[in-house]
Scaffold this motif. Sequence first.
Motif, PDB file in Angstrom:
ATOM      1  N   MET A   1       0.857  -1.238   0.108  1.00  0.00           N
ATOM      2  CA  MET A   1      -0.067   0.077   0.000  1.00  0.00           C
ATOM      3  C   MET A   1       0.786   1.163  -0.025  1.00  0.00           C
ATOM      4  O   MET A   1       2.081   1.505   0.832  1.00  0.00           O
ATOM      5  CB  MET A   1      -0.911   0.064   1.175  1.00  0.00           C
ATOM      6  N   ASN A   2       0.527   2.338  -0.938  1.00  0.00           N
ATOM      7  CA  ASN A   2       1.504   3.504  -1.047  1.00  0.00           C
ATOM      8  C   ASN A   2       1.185   4.481   0.046  1.00  0.00           C
ATOM      9  O   ASN A   2       0.178   4.163   0.521  1.00  0.00           O
ATOM     10  CB  ASN A   2       1.423   4.196  -2.484  1.00  0.00           C
ATOM     11  N   LEU A   3       2.025   5.248   0.091  1.00  0.00           N
ATOM     12  CA  LEU A   3       1.757   6.523   1.174  1.00  0.00           C
ATOM     13  C   LEU A   3       0.457   7.198   1.116  1.00  0.00           C
ATOM     14  O   LEU A   3      -0.359   7.518   2.099  1.00  0.00           O
ATOM     15  CB  LEU A   3       2.879   7.553   1.066  1.00  0.00           C
ATOM     16  N   VAL A   4      -0.004   7.571  -0.201  1.00  0.00           N
ATOM     17  CA  VAL A   4      -1.182   8.231  -0.460  1.00  0.00           C
ATOM     18  C   VAL A   4      -2.559   7.200   0.192  1.00  0.00           C
ATOM     19  O   VAL A   4      -3.469   7.616   0.849  1.00  0.00           O
ATOM     20  CB  VAL A   4      -1.448   8.511  -1.782  1.00  0.00           C
ATOM     21  N   ALA A   5      -2.495   5.884  -0.064  1.00  0.00           N
ATOM     22  CA  ALA A   5      -3.499   5.063   0.299  1.00  0.00           C
ATOM     23  C   ALA A   5      -3.481   5.039   1.858  1.00  0.00           C
ATOM     24  O   ALA A   5      -4.448   4.947   2.386  1.00  0.00           O
ATOM     25  CB  ALA A   5      -3.379   3.816  -0.344  1.00  0.00           C
ATOM     26  N   ASP A   6      -2.610   4.919   2.220  1.00  0.00           N
ATOM     27  CA  ASP A   6      -2.117   4.791   3.992  1.00  0.00           C
ATOM     28  C   ASP A   6      -2.736   6.035   4.644  1.00  0.00           C
ATOM     29  O   ASP A   6      -3.548   5.710   5.537  1.00  0.00           O
ATOM     30  CB  ASP A   6      -0.674   5.014   4.265  1.00  0.00           C
ATOM     31  N   ARG A   7      -2.721   7.431   3.988  1.00  0.00           N
ATOM     32  CA  ARG A   7      -3.160   8.564   4.584  1.00  0.00           C
ATOM     33  C   ARG A   7      -4.640   8.375   4.328  1.00  0.00           C
ATOM     34  O   ARG A   7      -5.506   8.952   5.055  1.00  0.00           O
ATOM     35  CB  ARG A   7      -2.546   9.524   3.888  1.00  0.00           C
ATOM     36  N   ARG A   8      -5.129   7.850   3.175  1.00  0.00           N
ATOM     37  CA  ARG A   8      -6.667   8.051   3.068  1.00  0.00           C
ATOM     38  C   ARG A   8      -7.455   7.016   3.962  1.00  0.00           C
ATOM     39  O   ARG A   8      -8.233   7.066   4.509  1.00  0.00           O
ATOM     40  CB  ARG A   8      -6.844   7.574   1.602  1.00  0.00           C
ATOM     41  N   LEU A   9      -6.686   5.842   4.056  1.00  0.00           N
ATOM     42  CA  LEU A   9      -7.226   4.897   5.112  1.00  0.00           C
ATOM     43  C   LEU A   9      -7.168   5.511   6.620  1.00  0.00           C
ATOM     44  O   LEU A   9      -8.173   5.395   7.361  1.00  0.00           O
ATOM     45  CB  LEU A   9      -6.556   3.438   5.020  1.00  0.00           C
ATOM     46  N   GLU A  10      -6.092   6.197   7.066  1.00  0.00           N
ATOM     47  CA  GLU A  10      -6.060   6.695   8.345  1.00  0.00           C
ATOM     48  C   GLU A  10      -7.062   7.859   8.539  1.00  0.00           C
ATOM     49  O   GLU A  10      -7.603   7.926   9.630  1.00  0.00           O
ATOM     50  CB  GLU A  10      -4.506   7.318   8.404  1.00  0.00           C
ATOM     51  N   GLU A  11      -7.400   8.740   7.318  1.00  0.00           N
ATOM     52  CA  GLU A  11      -8.411   9.468   7.551  1.00  0.00           C
ATOM     53  C   GLU A  11      -9.707   9.104   7.581  1.00  0.00           C
ATOM     54  O   GLU A  11     -10.626   9.562   8.400  1.00  0.00           O
ATOM     55  CB  GLU A  11      -8.311  10.481   6.108  1.00  0.00           C
ATOM     56  N   LYS A  12      -9.804   7.960   6.949  1.00  0.00           N
ATOM     57  CA  LYS A  12     -11.304   7.277   6.772  1.00  0.00           C
ATOM     58  C   LYS A  12     -11.400   6.800   8.254  1.00  0.00           C
ATOM     59  O   LYS A  12     -12.589   6.952   9.072  1.00  0.00           O
ATOM     60  CB  LYS A  12     -11.284   6.096   5.875  1.00  0.00           C
ATOM     61  N   GLU A  13     -10.459   6.004   8.976  1.00  0.00           N
ATOM     62  CA  GLU A  13     -10.392   5.658  10.173  1.00  0.00           C
ATOM     63  C   GLU A  13     -10.771   6.589  11.358  1.00  0.00           C
ATOM     64  O   GLU A  13     -11.504   6.601  12.308  1.00  0.00           O
ATOM     65  CB  GLU A  13      -9.326   4.723  10.614  1.00  0.00           C
TER      66      GLU A  13
END
Length: 217
Positions: free
Chosen positions: A1-13
């Motif tokens: 998982m790339n950095l952008v996807a990680d940040r999106r997941l963190e934001e969603k959580e």
Amino acid sequence: MNLVADRRLEEKERRRSEIVDAAESVCLQVGIDALTMDEVARTARLSRALLYVYFKDKSDLVFALADRALSNLQERFTACVQTHTTGLEQVRGMGRAYLAFSQERPAQFEALARFELHSPEVSNASGAEAACVHSGDCVHQVMNAAIETGVRDRSIRADVGPPPLVSITLWGFMHGVIQLATTKANVLAHDNIQVTSLFEHALAMATRSLVVSEPET
């Protein structure tokens, strides 16, 4: 998982957690029956449409709050295992931790009580409902382990029964007593019964059957 996807997941959580925070806040003010998706959206400062992206309906949101309650209980019960030496002491500690939880997190306890009245189709559960089932299993695993520890250290009778059956029985007994103390506070006060005294008496009765009987003299 790339950095952008990680940040999106963190934001969603993060956003999902904030919504559950808002639901807990509303529940504290008006109770679960009066809780509405509109009020939760206003409290969380987001649109009603966005709220439904995270939770499909009120029941789904209440399940999420119940899941938080179960995670909280798992942490408290695990702390009892780390604090107490014998299995019996661990079980008693969990009973007291459950009472403290109900008093310190009343909205979470109310959500958990609603989930206890719900009978999920375990194999078909999804979303927050499935998370509740999993979290409930984790809580009971901690209880089961404490009972097994008690049997090994002989603080709990070897013939007490299968740990899963014992833990469910204890859970039902203590949950019922806590609900009674919560919903019948005025009646208890009228009878000059303090909640702490009621609970300690119930805990003593519930755990007495776990202890190895001493021969009469």
